[in-house]
Design an enzyme around this catalytic site. Structure first.
Site, PDB file in Angstrom:
ATOM      1  N   LYS A   1       0.821  -1.219   0.000  1.00 18.11           N
ATOM      2  CA  LYS A   1       0.000   0.000   0.000  1.00 18.11           C
ATOM      3  C   LYS A   1       0.852   1.266   0.000  1.00 18.11           C
ATOM      4  O   LYS A   1       0.669   2.146  -0.839  1.00 18.11           O
ATOM      5  CB  LYS A   1      -0.897   0.000   1.240  1.00 18.11           C
ATOM      6  CG  LYS A   1      -1.541   1.342   1.523  1.00 18.11           C
ATOM      7  CD  LYS A   1      -2.474   1.279   2.701  1.00 18.11           C
ATOM      8  CE  LYS A   1      -1.844   1.581   4.035  1.00 18.11           C
ATOM      9  NZ  LYS A   1      -1.717   3.002   4.359  1.00 18.11           N
ATOM     10  N   ASN A   2       1.789   1.342   0.955  1.00 18.86           N
ATOM     11  CA  ASN A   2       2.520   2.609   1.125  1.00 18.86           C
ATOM     12  C   ASN A   2       3.441   2.908  -0.053  1.00 18.86           C
ATOM     13  O   ASN A   2       3.731   4.069  -0.329  1.00 18.86           O
ATOM     14  CB  ASN A   2       3.290   2.613   2.445  1.00 18.86           C
ATOM     15  CG  ASN A   2       2.353   2.720   3.635  1.00 18.86           C
ATOM     16  OD1 ASN A   2       1.195   3.122   3.474  1.00 18.86           O
ATOM     17  ND2 ASN A   2       2.820   2.353   4.808  1.00 18.86           N
TER      18      ASN A   2
ATOM     19  N   CYS B   1      -4.482  13.456  13.579  1.00 13.51           N
ATOM     20  CA  CYS B   1      -4.854  12.157  13.044  1.00 13.51           C
ATOM     21  C   CYS B   1      -4.870  11.206  14.222  1.00 13.51           C
ATOM     22  O   CYS B   1      -4.277  11.482  15.265  1.00 13.51           O
ATOM     23  CB  CYS B   1      -3.858  11.782  11.957  1.00 13.51           C
ATOM     24  SG  CYS B   1      -3.178  10.171  12.022  1.00 13.51           S
TER      25      CYS B   1
ATOM     26  N   ARG C   1       1.171  14.324  13.901  1.00 14.19           N
ATOM     27  CA  ARG C   1       1.690  14.129  12.551  1.00 14.19           C
ATOM     28  C   ARG C   1       1.828  15.415  11.737  1.00 14.19           C
ATOM     29  O   ARG C   1       1.135  15.643  10.748  1.00 14.19           O
ATOM     30  CB  ARG C   1       0.823  13.105  11.808  1.00 14.19           C
ATOM     31  CG  ARG C   1       0.673  11.832  12.598  1.00 14.19           C
ATOM     32  CD  ARG C   1      -0.002  10.758  11.816  1.00 14.19           C
ATOM     33  NE  ARG C   1       0.909  10.029  10.984  1.00 14.19           N
ATOM     34  CZ  ARG C   1       0.573   8.967  10.264  1.00 14.19           C
ATOM     35  NH1 ARG C   1      -0.641   8.544  10.262  1.00 14.19           N
ATOM     36  NH2 ARG C   1       1.455   8.344   9.532  1.00 14.19           N
TER      37      ARG C   1
ATOM     38  N   ASP D   1       4.343   0.180  12.086  1.00 13.62           N
ATOM     39  CA  ASP D   1       3.149  -0.448  11.512  1.00 13.62           C
ATOM     40  C   ASP D   1       2.970  -1.911  11.919  1.00 13.62           C
ATOM     41  O   ASP D   1       1.980  -2.533  11.545  1.00 13.62           O
ATOM     42  CB  ASP D   1       3.184  -0.357   9.972  1.00 13.62           C
ATOM     43  CG  ASP D   1       2.747   1.001   9.482  1.00 13.62           C
ATOM     44  OD1 ASP D   1       2.275   1.816  10.292  1.00 13.62           O
ATOM     45  OD2 ASP D   1       2.866   1.256   8.259  1.00 13.62           O
TER      46      ASP D   1
ATOM     47  N   ARG E   1      -8.720  -0.020   4.599  1.00 13.35           N
ATOM     48  CA  ARG E   1      -7.731   0.962   4.105  1.00 13.35           C
ATOM     49  C   ARG E   1      -6.426   0.262   3.733  1.00 13.35           C
ATOM     50  O   ARG E   1      -5.710   0.728   2.840  1.00 13.35           O
ATOM     51  CB  ARG E   1      -7.417   1.998   5.192  1.00 13.35           C
ATOM     52  CG  ARG E   1      -8.521   2.997   5.443  1.00 13.35           C
ATOM     53  CD  ARG E   1      -8.034   4.075   6.368  1.00 13.35           C
ATOM     54  NE  ARG E   1      -6.774   4.633   5.871  1.00 13.35           N
ATOM     55  CZ  ARG E   1      -5.885   5.268   6.602  1.00 13.35           C
ATOM     56  NH1 ARG E   1      -6.098   5.447   7.883  1.00 13.35           N
ATOM     57  NH2 ARG E   1      -4.779   5.733   6.067  1.00 13.35           N
TER      58      ARG E   1
HETATM   59  C1  UD1 Z   1       5.125   6.625   9.177  1.00 15.13           C
HETATM   60  C2  UD1 Z   1       6.172   5.548   9.382  1.00 15.13           C
HETATM   61  C3  UD1 Z   1       6.009   4.566   8.273  1.00 15.13           C
HETATM   62  C4  UD1 Z   1       4.574   4.051   8.294  1.00 15.13           C
HETATM   63  C5  UD1 Z   1       3.548   5.195   8.245  1.00 15.13           C
HETATM   64  C6  UD1 Z   1       2.118   4.747   8.441  1.00 15.13           C
HETATM   65  C7  UD1 Z   1       8.454   5.767  10.244  1.00 15.13           C
HETATM   66  C8  UD1 Z   1       9.708   6.556  10.239  1.00 15.13           C
HETATM   67  N1  UD1 Z   1       7.481   6.175   9.416  1.00 15.13           N
HETATM   68  O1  UD1 Z   1       5.345   7.221   7.907  1.00 15.13           O
HETATM   69  O2  UD1 Z   1       6.921   3.518   8.421  1.00 15.13           O
HETATM   70  O3  UD1 Z   1       4.334   3.205   7.231  1.00 15.13           O
HETATM   71  O4  UD1 Z   1       3.850   6.101   9.266  1.00 15.13           O
HETATM   72  O5  UD1 Z   1       1.894   4.358   9.748  1.00 15.13           O
HETATM   73  O6  UD1 Z   1       8.334   4.783  10.953  1.00 15.13           O
HETATM   74  N2  UD1 Z   1       7.200  14.228  11.459  1.00 15.13           N
HETATM   75  C9  UD1 Z   1       7.429  15.563  11.774  1.00 15.13           C
HETATM   76  N3  UD1 Z   1       7.381  16.484  10.757  1.00 15.13           N
HETATM   77  C10 UD1 Z   1       7.114  16.155   9.473  1.00 15.13           C
HETATM   78  C11 UD1 Z   1       6.887  14.801   9.157  1.00 15.13           C
HETATM   79  C12 UD1 Z   1       6.930  13.871  10.182  1.00 15.13           C
HETATM   80  O7  UD1 Z   1       7.660  15.907  12.917  1.00 15.13           O
HETATM   81  O8  UD1 Z   1       7.104  17.043   8.599  1.00 15.13           O
HETATM   82  C13 UD1 Z   1       7.244  13.226  12.522  1.00 15.13           C
HETATM   83  C14 UD1 Z   1       5.917  12.511  12.704  1.00 15.13           C
HETATM   84  O9  UD1 Z   1       5.041  13.201  13.575  1.00 15.13           O
HETATM   85  C15 UD1 Z   1       6.339  11.178  13.262  1.00 15.13           C
HETATM   86  C16 UD1 Z   1       7.684  10.922  12.567  1.00 15.13           C
HETATM   87  O10 UD1 Z   1       8.136  12.205  12.140  1.00 15.13           O
HETATM   88  O11 UD1 Z   1       6.574  11.258  14.649  1.00 15.13           O
HETATM   89  C17 UD1 Z   1       7.592   9.975  11.370  1.00 15.13           C
HETATM   90  O12 UD1 Z   1       6.629  10.501  10.467  1.00 15.13           O
HETATM   91  P1  UD1 Z   1       6.602  10.083   8.944  1.00 15.13           P
HETATM   92  O13 UD1 Z   1       7.652   9.077   8.669  1.00 15.13           O
HETATM   93  O14 UD1 Z   1       6.507  11.294   8.113  1.00 15.13           O
HETATM   94  O15 UD1 Z   1       5.211   9.428   8.845  1.00 15.13           O
HETATM   95  P2  UD1 Z   1       4.758   8.678   7.615  1.00 15.13           P
HETATM   96  O16 UD1 Z   1       5.385   9.117   6.361  1.00 15.13           O
HETATM   97  O17 UD1 Z   1       3.270   8.704   7.722  1.00 15.13           O
END
Ligand code: UD1
Length: 421
Positions: free
Chosen positions: A22-23, A117, A122, A305, A397
């Site tokens: 998916k991702n 979320c 996030r 995850d 999802r």
């Molecule tokens: C994250 C997971 C990914 C998982 C997805 C869905 C990690 C590193 N990432 O990806 O493996 O598939 O969730 O559950 O494990 N953050 C900030 N500022 C930003 C972006 C992110 O502070 O601009 C923080 C987030 O709040 C979080 C961390 O960084 O604590 C990781 O976020 P991110 O990797 O961006 O999330 P996803 O891409 O959704």
């Protein structure tokens, strides 16, 4: 709305073929916006998140056809709104990653801020700071981010925190920038590497994806792509846990074992046998599971995850396990529901102490995010009596027909209409 009904206690046996990730698929769909040409994505999982991304592409002016094989024709995007509306972004946060491609290709776009979320705040500050470093002018107005840049220019950017979405967004933006970009402290997740492979197929010049530093030499234009999505390491991991906790014997065909080292290491520590065979990954559950300590980390560490699913395994083990969540601040929503099924779990800050060994009993349960819902299905497989998992749209999802897959492996599980929300 549907619910999943499970009668626990069956040992899982047989084979399951792993679907596309998916991702990875979601981000490759975004990459189709970087070109004027038609792109084809194969082995796409049939999931509601994928439909949401297709709806967003359609909203932007693309023609999107097919489901298992998705063909995207972006020729009309220039005439479209170049906007990702709130309704779509709030349903699926990955929608913010259209920012990079739209800005790079069309010079401007407007994307709703995702807001909070279920699994934490996030923020997207790293996405925005990175795009600013590439020359974007950014204004926040009426809940939207408005971005402009006549042409992005290559730059160096060091991420404050490891973010998968942020790395992918910036990497896509940099492909069409003038000059070379150097992105440091980037995410090393397989979904980043997979996206880089696709972008390079389109004519991008990206080096280092899969390491903590990525270099992108900008080009003037990109071609379409034809690509088959890599199998889903989280779907495979979830089914592997299902086999381990039911004392099952299951072969996961096409499981991407190279992306699953952290998960498989913990399964083996718990006593499961994980064997790579010509037909796939065989997982055999032991008669007695050992407790495990798990701490989530960016890849190649243990994936956030898989945290909820591993907690169910810990609840089934003989002894005390410690599960620590370091990526998201609010990702223990499955805990109260698992406790309602008889698990003994205490949350202290970002750690959960799981006293395993208690016999789980079926109950009506409900979770508010995708992987938490998956953990409740797993718990239902081992609980005595009937478990009803409600709000199945969370599962839909990220897991394609999970009840059919588990039924084919011998579980007593069905999807039924749920009159209540
Ligand atoms: C994250 C997971 C990914 C998982 C997805 C869905 C990690 C590193 N990432 O990806 O493996 O598939 O969730 O559950 O494990 N953050 C900030 N500022 C930003 C972006 C992110 O502070 O601009 C923080 C987030 O709040 C979080 C961390 O960084 O604590 C990781 O976020 P991110 O990797 O961006 O999330 P996803 O891409 O959704």
């Amino acid at each position: 709305m549907d619910k999943i009904v499970i009668f626990g206690g069956e040992r899982l046996r047989g084979e399951a073929r792993i679907h596309g990730a998916k991702n990875a698929a979601l981000l490759i769909q975004c990459a189709a916006l970087l070109t004027e040409r038609v792109s084809t994505l194969r082995h796409v999982p049939k999931l509601s998140d994928i439909h949401t991304m297709s709806s967003l592409l359609t909203h932007l002016g693309c023609t999107v056809e097919g489901d298992r094989t998705v063909v995207v024709d972006p020729t009309q995007v220039a005439d479209g709104p170049l906007e990702a509306p709130y309704d779509l972004v709030k349903t699926m946060r990955a929608a913010v990653t259209v920012m990079g491609p739209l800005l790079a290709r069309y010079g401007h776009c407007r994307v709703s801020l995702p807001g909070g979320c279920a699994i934490g705040a996030r923020p997207i500050d790293q996405h925005l700071r990175g795009l600013e470093a590439l020359g974007a002018k950014i204004v926040l107005k009426h809940g939207y981010v408005e971005l402009k840049a006549r042409r992005l220019r290559g730059a160096s950017f060091v991420f404050d925190t490891v973010t998968v979405g942020g790395t992918q967004n910036l990497m896509m933006a940099a492909t069409l920038a003038k000059g070379t970009s150097r992105l440091e402290n980037v995410a090393r997740e397989p979904e980043v590497e997979e996206l880089a492979i696709v972008l390079n197929k389109m004519g991008a010049r990206i080096r280092g994806a899969g390491t903590s530093m990525i270099e992108v030499e900008g080009v003037d234009e990109l071609d379409g792509f034809d690509h088959a999505v890599v199998p889903d390491r989280i779907e495979a991991g979830t089914l592997a846990v299902a086999a381990a906790i039911t004392r099952g014997n299951v072969v996961l065909v096409d499981a991407p074992v190279d992306h699953m080292h952290a998960t498989l290491a913990k399964l083996e520590e718990a006593g499961a046998e994980c064997r790579v065979e010509p037909g796939g990954l065989r997982v055999i559950g032991p008669d007695r599971l050992e407790p495990i300590d798990v701490s989530t980390r960016p890849y190649p560490g243990f994936p956030t995850d898989m945290q909820a699913q591993m907690m169910v395994l810990a609840a089934c083990a003989d002894g005390q396990s410690l599960i620590t969540e370091t990526i998201f601040e609010n990702r223990f929503m499955h805990v109260p529901e698992l406790c309602r099924m008889g698990a003994e779990i205490t949350v202290q800050g970002n750690s959960a102490v799981v006293r395993g060994g208690a016999r789980l009993t079926g109950a009506e349960v409900m979770a508010t995010d995708l992987r938490a819902s998956a953990s409740l299905v797993l718990a239902g497989l081992v609980a005595s009596g009937k478990t009803e998992v409600r709000r199945v749209y969370h599962l839909d999802r990220g897991y394609e027909s999970i009840e059919k897959r588990l039924r084919a492996l011998g579980a007593k599980i069905q999807r039924r209409k749920d009159g209540r929300a």
